[in-house]
Design a protein around this motif. Structure first.
Motif, PDB file in Angstrom:
ATOM      1  N   ARG A 143       0.823  -1.198   0.000  1.00 32.91           N
ATOM      2  CA  ARG A 143       0.000   0.000   0.000  1.00 32.91           C
ATOM      3  C   ARG A 143       0.864   1.258   0.000  1.00 32.91           C
ATOM      4  N   ASN A 144       2.085   1.154  -0.494  1.00 32.55           N
ATOM      5  CA  ASN A 144       3.022   2.271  -0.598  1.00 32.55           C
ATOM      6  C   ASN A 144       3.533   2.664   0.788  1.00 32.55           C
ATOM      7  N   THR A 145       4.335   3.730   0.833  1.00 36.81           N
ATOM      8  CA  THR A 145       5.113   4.007   2.041  1.00 36.81           C
ATOM      9  C   THR A 145       4.342   4.723   3.147  1.00 36.81           C
ATOM     10  N   ALA A 146       3.274   5.449   2.817  1.00 37.61           N
ATOM     11  CA  ALA A 146       2.545   6.163   3.885  1.00 37.61           C
ATOM     12  C   ALA A 146       1.885   5.184   4.862  1.00 37.61           C
ATOM     13  N   PRO A 147       1.141   4.182   4.414  1.00 38.00           N
ATOM     14  CA  PRO A 147       0.630   3.197   5.370  1.00 38.00           C
ATOM     15  C   PRO A 147       1.734   2.412   6.068  1.00 38.00           C
ATOM     16  N   ALA A 148       2.835   2.143   5.352  1.00 35.12           N
ATOM     17  CA  ALA A 148       3.947   1.406   5.969  1.00 35.12           C
ATOM     18  C   ALA A 148       4.513   2.181   7.155  1.00 35.12           C
ATOM     19  N   LEU A 149       4.763   3.475   6.957  1.00 35.43           N
ATOM     20  CA  LEU A 149       5.286   4.294   8.052  1.00 35.43           C
ATOM     21  C   LEU A 149       4.253   4.411   9.172  1.00 35.43           C
ATOM     22  N   THR A 150       2.976   4.468   8.830  1.00 35.09           N
ATOM     23  CA  THR A 150       1.940   4.584   9.847  1.00 35.09           C
ATOM     24  C   THR A 150       1.897   3.351  10.733  1.00 35.09           C
ATOM     25  N   LEU A 151       2.072   2.169  10.132  1.00 30.42           N
ATOM     26  CA  LEU A 151       2.176   0.953  10.940  1.00 30.42           C
ATOM     27  C   LEU A 151       3.297   1.075  11.957  1.00 30.42           C
ATOM     28  N   ALA A 152       4.482   1.543  11.491  1.00 28.51           N
ATOM     29  CA  ALA A 152       5.632   1.671  12.391  1.00 28.51           C
ATOM     30  C   ALA A 152       5.356   2.694  13.487  1.00 28.51           C
ATOM     31  N   ALA A 153       4.721   3.822  13.138  1.00 26.25           N
ATOM     32  CA  ALA A 153       4.437   4.851  14.140  1.00 26.25           C
ATOM     33  C   ALA A 153       3.450   4.335  15.185  1.00 26.25           C
ATOM     34  N   SER A 189      21.333  26.378  -9.846  1.00 30.30           N
ATOM     35  CA  SER A 189      20.829  27.334  -8.845  1.00 30.30           C
ATOM     36  C   SER A 189      21.441  27.112  -7.472  1.00 30.30           C
ATOM     37  N   GLY A 190      21.773  25.883  -7.132  1.00 29.05           N
ATOM     38  CA  GLY A 190      22.287  25.571  -5.806  1.00 29.05           C
ATOM     39  C   GLY A 190      21.213  25.525  -4.735  1.00 29.05           C
ATOM     40  N   ASP A 191      19.942  25.665  -5.124  1.00 27.46           N
ATOM     41  CA  ASP A 191      18.839  25.693  -4.155  1.00 27.46           C
ATOM     42  C   ASP A 191      18.104  24.362  -4.040  1.00 27.46           C
ATOM     43  N   TYR A 192      18.628  23.334  -4.686  1.00 27.14           N
ATOM     44  CA  TYR A 192      17.913  22.060  -4.734  1.00 27.14           C
ATOM     45  C   TYR A 192      18.818  20.915  -4.283  1.00 27.14           C
ATOM     46  N   THR A 193      18.227  19.942  -3.639  1.00 25.43           N
ATOM     47  CA  THR A 193      18.915  18.679  -3.342  1.00 25.43           C
ATOM     48  C   THR A 193      18.040  17.531  -3.826  1.00 25.43           C
ATOM     49  N   TRP A 194      18.659  16.377  -4.014  1.00 26.14           N
ATOM     50  CA  TRP A 194      17.883  15.183  -4.353  1.00 26.14           C
ATOM     51  C   TRP A 194      17.147  14.698  -3.105  1.00 26.14           C
ATOM     52  N   ASN A 195      15.983  14.175  -3.318  1.00 24.17           N
ATOM     53  CA  ASN A 195      15.195  13.600  -2.225  1.00 24.17           C
ATOM     54  C   ASN A 195      15.696  12.182  -1.956  1.00 24.17           C
ATOM     55  N   SER A 196      16.317  11.981  -0.797  1.00 22.46           N
ATOM     56  CA  SER A 196      16.928  10.686  -0.480  1.00 22.46           C
ATOM     57  C   SER A 196      15.911   9.633  -0.048  1.00 22.46           C
ATOM     58  N   GLY A 197      14.720  10.070   0.359  1.00 19.59           N
ATOM     59  CA  GLY A 197      13.753   9.127   0.920  1.00 19.59           C
ATOM     60  C   GLY A 197      14.011   8.801   2.376  1.00 19.59           C
ATOM     61  N   MET A 198      14.996   9.441   2.993  1.00 19.96           N
ATOM     62  CA  MET A 198      15.282   9.267   4.421  1.00 19.96           C
ATOM     63  C   MET A 198      14.789  10.490   5.182  1.00 19.96           C
ATOM     64  N   PHE A 199      14.164  10.277   6.322  1.00 22.94           N
ATOM     65  CA  PHE A 199      13.694  11.399   7.121  1.00 22.94           C
ATOM     66  C   PHE A 199      13.596  11.004   8.585  1.00 22.94           C
ATOM     67  N   VAL A 200      13.511  12.029   9.433  1.00 19.67           N
ATOM     68  CA  VAL A 200      13.535  11.861  10.884  1.00 19.67           C
ATOM     69  C   VAL A 200      12.406  12.698  11.469  1.00 19.67           C
ATOM     70  N   LEU A 201      11.591  12.100  12.319  1.00 19.10           N
ATOM     71  CA  LEU A 201      10.485  12.825  12.950  1.00 19.10           C
ATOM     72  C   LEU A 201       9.934  12.015  14.114  1.00 19.10           C
ATOM     73  N   LYS A 202       9.289  12.705  15.046  1.00 16.60           N
ATOM     74  CA  LYS A 202       8.658  12.008  16.159  1.00 16.60           C
ATOM     75  C   LYS A 202       7.460  11.211  15.642  1.00 16.60           C
ATOM     76  N   ALA A 203       7.202  10.087  16.295  1.00 19.08           N
ATOM     77  CA  ALA A 203       6.066   9.261  15.882  1.00 19.08           C
ATOM     78  C   ALA A 203       4.768  10.051  15.947  1.00 19.08           C
ATOM     79  N   SER A 204       4.615  10.844  16.999  1.00 18.34           N
ATOM     80  CA  SER A 204       3.390  11.640  17.152  1.00 18.34           C
ATOM     81  C   SER A 204       3.269  12.697  16.062  1.00 18.34           C
TER      82      SER A 204
END
Length: 484
Positions: free
Chosen positions: A96-106, A198-213
């Protein structure tokens, strides 16, 4: 004062089929479980990296792995090689893609009233500079402690069209962070060149950090339907040792969406603060064979080789030989990948299109996109070495102490010859022990079981004969791995 004010839970997103790395990567053995260098798979390397974040103010808790039900034994087998890491596997009955997957983990992370910081990473990336990775992720953990969402951005070194981009704004903060202005989908070449300049852009690594809440609040705000449906599936879960299974019917009803589309892209200019920290660590997501070339050692002619290869007048070519000698003469800019049941030859500049071959295999209802010839099982593996009309020959290895299920076949008989180790065989109402060079016969329809009682791997040659030799001609009566 708590010695470890920042409690983190690593989350490994271990889904996907890696179709662009066919024929090594298959639906039943995707790229995250492959070993491309050294002795560890991409999956194992990802787990080791995120468990290295311990610091004076950071404690690392149990690792949560979100993967498919069909890959649970592959994951468990590879986890046994890193016993120092405590893990729980959250098993998705369907993707079901990554949003439900992360929600299970949270939901799992907050189950006991805690609110840890989730360090989320895909299982199929490479990182060359582990020290910088650790330091950057530790900075990101400290930033996320105030409720911010922190995404890792890769500083681009070329106008890449295969990645999404993150646009940042404002001055860099004391922890190297920028505010995120916008997320951009995979651009065309002209746009990618503008982003790089431009120097204003980075590639989206798919890695992120945040509180479960924080994730649960943001999802409730932007995509409440996903949260409600995932909560329902999780509330009806079953737990079996390391396996947590959400309810299958309820999970199937969850809307499919990615983390980026469901939440992250909507966060700029919203009530949810989203920041980007640059990550310069020799990162690659191995999205295609040409990406693997970039992270592999090359010879003087720009060639990358794995396995038994011979070359003459060959340049800028990638060759991966799994089971046979591969020779090339007078070629350049090619991808050549040999496996026991399939060979890929592709122009190096078009390796992104390998997934079109996989689509053709699906359309033609062929099996080469599903499993390799050598198939791993929780008890060991089998290799289908030959087959024809009314017969199939397998080489089977059983781990010490392991056993296959108590089973029967309605359309085939089997002959077993032990070539290494000791076999305990149940056949009907008889139990026998076989050693090297001894054999037995399993009649059609007979209840039988194979077990390895020894301290070394058991190997047998199995010859099947009958009108139908498919893997689905099996009825299990007892199984140690929950496959009844």
């Amino acid at each position: 004062m708590n010695k470890y004010p920042h409690q983190i839970v690593p989350v490994i997103l271990c889904g996907g089929s890696g179709t662009r790395l066919w024929p090594l990567s298959r639906a039943g053995f995707p790229k995250q479980f492959l070993v491309f260098s050294g002795r560890s798979s991409l999956f194992q390397l990802a787990i080791t990296r995120v468990n290295s974040l311990v610091a004076e103010d950071i404690a690392v808790g149990e690792t949560l792995i979100v993967t498919g039900e069909e890959h649970r034994f592959l994951a468990l087998d590879q986890l046994r090689e890193i016993p120092e890491v405590s893990t729980t596997l959250l098993l998705e009955p369907v993707g079901r893609n990554t949003a439900p997957a992360l929600t299970l983990a949270a939901l799992k992370a907050v189950e006991n009233g805690e609110d840890p910081i989730l360090v989320v990473t895909p299982a199929d990336q490479t990182v060359m500079d582990g020290t910088t990775f650790t330091q950057t992720l530790q900075q990101s953990v400290r930033l996320a402690a105030d409720g911010s969402i922190v995404i890792l951005g890769i500083t681009p070194d070329k106008p890449e069209t295969g990645y999404g981009y993150i646009k940042h704004k404002g001055a860099q903060g004391i922890n190297s962070e920028f505010l995120v202005s916008q997320f951009v989908e995979k651009p065309d070449l002209a746009a990618a060149e503008r982003y790089l300049a431009s120097g204003d852009y980075t590639w989206n690594s798919g890695m992120f950090v945040l509180k479960a809440s924080t994730w649960l609040k943001a999802l409730a705000h932007f995509r409440p339907a996903i949260l409600i449906a995932t909560q329902q599936a999780f509330s009806q879960k079953t737990v079996d040792a390391q396996f947590v299974r959400p309810d299958q019917v309820a999970f199937t009803n969850i809307p499919s969406d990615s983390v980026d589309c469901a939440v992250l892209e909507k966060c700029p200019e919203s009530a949810f603060t989203i920041k980007m920290v640059p990550l310069n660590v020799g990162w690659n997501d191995l999205g295609a064979w040409d990406a693997l070339c970039e992270v592999s050692a090359q010879d003087a002619n720009g060639n990358v080789t794995h396995g038994d290869t011979l070359m003459t007048n060959t340049s800028n070519t990638f060759i991966h030989a799994s089971s046979r000698l591969v020779g090339t003469v007078g070629v350049s800019n090619l991808i050549v990948v040999e496996t026991a049941d399939a060979i890929l030859v592709a122009d190096k500049g078009q390796s992104q299109h390998v997934k079109k071959i996989v689509s053709q295999l699906v359309t033609l209802k062929r099996s080469e996109h599903i499993l390799p010839r050598k198939v791993h099982r929780p008890w060991g593996w089998y290799d289908s070495i030959d087959e024809g009309a009314r017969f199939k020959v397998k080489r089977i290895q059983v781990k010490p102490g392991a056993s296959l299920s108590l089973q029967s076949h309605q359309q085939r008989a089997e002959h077993w010859v032990v070539v290494k180790g000791t076999a305990e065989v149940i056949c009907g109402d008889k139990a026998i022990t076989l050693t090297e060079n001894q054999s037995t016969y399993i009649p059609l329809g007979e209840l039988h079981r194979l077990r390895n009682p020894g301290a070394i791997p058991l190997e047998i040659i199995e010859v099947q004969s009958g009108s139908y030799l498919g893997e689905d001609d099996i009825e299990r009566f007892d199984d140690s791995y929950g496959r009844l």
